[in-house]
Design an enzyme around this catalytic site. Structure first.
Site, mmCIF file in Angstrom:
data_model
loop_
_atom_site.group_PDB
_atom_site.id
_atom_site.type_symbol
_atom_site.label_atom_id
_atom_site.label_comp_id
_atom_site.label_asym_id
_atom_site.label_seq_id
_atom_site.Cartn_x
_atom_site.Cartn_y
_atom_site.Cartn_z
ATOM 1 N N SER A 97 34.840 39.067 30.328
ATOM 2 C CA SER A 97 34.237 38.240 31.385
ATOM 3 C C SER A 97 33.392 39.052 32.352
ATOM 4 C CB SER A 97 35.334 37.482 32.111
ATOM 5 O OG SER A 97 36.065 36.745 31.169
ATOM 6 N N ARG A 112 26.511 45.459 33.963
ATOM 7 C CA ARG A 112 27.128 46.142 35.115
ATOM 8 C C ARG A 112 28.516 45.573 35.294
ATOM 9 N NH1 ARG A 112 23.413 42.798 35.912
ATOM 10 N NH2 ARG A 112 24.070 40.794 36.675
ATOM 11 N N ASP A 150 33.988 34.187 29.688
ATOM 12 C CA ASP A 150 34.997 33.154 29.985
ATOM 13 C C ASP A 150 34.366 31.785 30.228
ATOM 14 O OD1 ASP A 150 33.904 34.083 32.357
ATOM 15 O OD2 ASP A 150 35.804 34.379 33.405
HETATM 16 C C1 GLC Z 1 31.850 37.514 37.163
HETATM 17 C C2 GLC Z 1 31.350 38.004 35.820
HETATM 18 C C3 GLC Z 1 31.100 36.845 34.887
HETATM 19 C C4 GLC Z 1 32.340 35.968 34.788
HETATM 20 C C5 GLC Z 1 32.794 35.549 36.197
HETATM 21 C C6 GLC Z 1 34.078 34.731 36.168
HETATM 22 O O1 GLC Z 1 30.847 36.762 37.765
HETATM 23 O O2 GLC Z 1 30.161 38.751 36.005
HETATM 24 O O3 GLC Z 1 30.745 37.303 33.602
HETATM 25 O O4 GLC Z 1 32.062 34.840 34.029
HETATM 26 O O5 GLC Z 1 33.013 36.695 36.990
HETATM 27 O O6 GLC Z 1 35.124 35.438 35.617
#
Ligand code: GLC
Length: 426
Positions: A97, A112, A150
């Site tokens: 995620s 990042r 996610d």
């Molecule tokens: C952050 C991550 C993203 C993820 C979100 C929720 O924004 O960069 O990829 O979906 O958190 O977990």
């Protein structure tokens, strides 16, 4: 905005056994999911492992080893060891995620770290081979079929049981959403010459919205949060909304009020506990907003118990109002993200699947978000909400399994967009 190579919704009749690995933020979860013959039905077994804080800012090798350890433990616990050698490789969906550039569905170059993670040697690299190396070393019977976000998992898992789902969101430690786009509208994949109306899920990564600070007014506390974070200048929107930051915003305001002597706030009190960064998480604000008593006695107890501060009645009232403001701003800004997708895709009515600790646990978050959505999209006063944000199915477990299933299915059918190794997939 990242194309995900998830090319369409499930029809509810996907079947098979899959593993899912969920590396979200707070915990690590390993699941085995059996998608059943009956429409939208599944069985799941799962184990949760704590993600130690040191790992989030440690070395890359330790992270992948810890993950492989957890998967090994899970498999050994749920399968006879003798069986392991004979087992066909189980397809695994890895929910990673974080923002990743995907040229293939089973690859992902980490753009990042977000959500306070800061593990050396991973940014700019493909995480799949790092993960696969430890799995291969242990000879675990697994093949990585899909690397997913996610939000994409949430979208697909929710659509499995509800075919009016159009958007998957996470309002938790971080915040983000995914939706289904047409390939023809995605400039990033124009060179693939895919049929323009072929669907592809997009991970918006809108936590990074307004990193340039052109749009959203920031308070001095937002600025401190950003400057003291491991990645200043990144995730501007997320830092105003997500669970990781709500308690810290609250804490920074209280410390500022105390230090401004003319306010006489918590005057004469030892606020050393409160001075520790990230000492309060969003559940602290939830408890304040949930205090049922007029005199806020539960809030008073909370301050005494957790922070060793004896707050006076007007101070408690200010804390309650402050928690309301922080919680309301988060919910209303969250609704802006959902509204933006609805406007872009001209969606007039649908269900939105949402998951995450803030959505599921923060008091009034859902209702405040719904009011904001109504205001932004300008619905008639007596009109029932045409777009509603509902609790999602388990995206990082069932969603990851479904995406593995959908990928294998489309490879068999000859749709090889975003597929690197056809043989390895089926
Ligand atoms: C952050 C991550 C993203 C993820 C979100 C929720 O924004 O960069 O990829 O979906 O958190 O977990």
């Amino acid at each position: 905005m990242n194309p995900t190579w998830v090319m369409g919704f499930p029809n509810g009749y996907e079947t098979g056994t899959y593993l899912a690995l969920d590396m979200g933020g707070t915990n690590l979860r390993v699941c085995e999911i059996i998608l059943l013959e009956e429409k939208g039905e599944f069985d799941i077994i799962q184990s949760k492992y704590r993600m130690p804080d040191e790992l989030k800012t440690g070395e890359s090798e330790e992270l992948w080893e810890y993950i492989a350890d957890c998967i090994q433990q899970f498999i050994e616990y749920h399968h006879e060891v003798e069986d392991l050698q004979h087992l066909d490789k189980i397809p695994l969906g890895f929910t990673f995620s974080f923002p990743a550039t995907q040229t293939y569905i089973d690859k992902g170059v980490l753009q990042r770290w977000t959500k306070g993670f800061d593990i050396k040697g991973v940014e700019g690299k493909d995480v799949a081979p790092m993960f696969e190396a430890d799995i291969a070393r242990r000879k675990l019977p697994i093949r990585l079929s899909a690397l997913i976000n996610d939000t994409t998992g949430t979208l697909i898992a929710s659509a499995y049981t509800d075919d009016t789902m159009r958007i998957g969101c996470i309002f938790g430690t971080g915040c983000n959403a995914a939706y289904m786009e047409n390939c023809g509208s995605v400039p990033k994949i124009a060179s693939y010459n895919l049929p323009p109306d072929m669907p592809i899920a997009i991970n918006c990564e809108y936590g990074a919205f307004d990193n340039e600070h052109y749009v959203l007014p920031r308070t001095p506390y937002d600025i401190i949060i950003d400057e003291d974070s491991p990645r200043p200048g990144q995730q501007a929107f997320e830092k105003m909304i997500a669970g990781l930051y709500l308690g810290e915003l609250f804490r920074l305001v209280l410390v500022d009020l105390h230090d401004n002597k003319s306010c006489e706030f918590f005057s004469g009190q030892d606020i050393s506990r409160l001075r520790k960064a990230y000492t309060l998480d969003s559940s602290f604000l939830s408890m304040i907003e949930e205090d049922p008593f007029e005199n806020l006695s539960e809030t008073g107890d909370l301050f005494r118990r957790e922070l060793h501060i004896r707050a006076k009645q007007p101070e408690l009232e200010l804390c309650r109002r402050l928690a309301e403001l922080i919680g309301t701003r988060a919910a209303r800004l969250s609704a802006c993200g959902v509204a933006a997708i609805c406007i872009k895709k001209d969606i007039k009515s649908c269900h939105v699947g949402a998951d995450g600790s803030v959505f599921n646990k923060y008091p009034h978050f859902k209702a405040r978000g719904a009011v904001a959505l109504r205001e932004i999209l300008d619905w008639e006063k007596d009109q029932k909400d045409p777009i509603s944000i509902l609790a999602a199915e388990d995206g990082s477990g069932v969603g990851a399994a479904l995406i593995a299933a959908l990928t294998i299915k489309r490879v068999k059918e000859g749709n090889l967009a975003g597929i690197r190794n056809v043989e390895g997939m089926i």
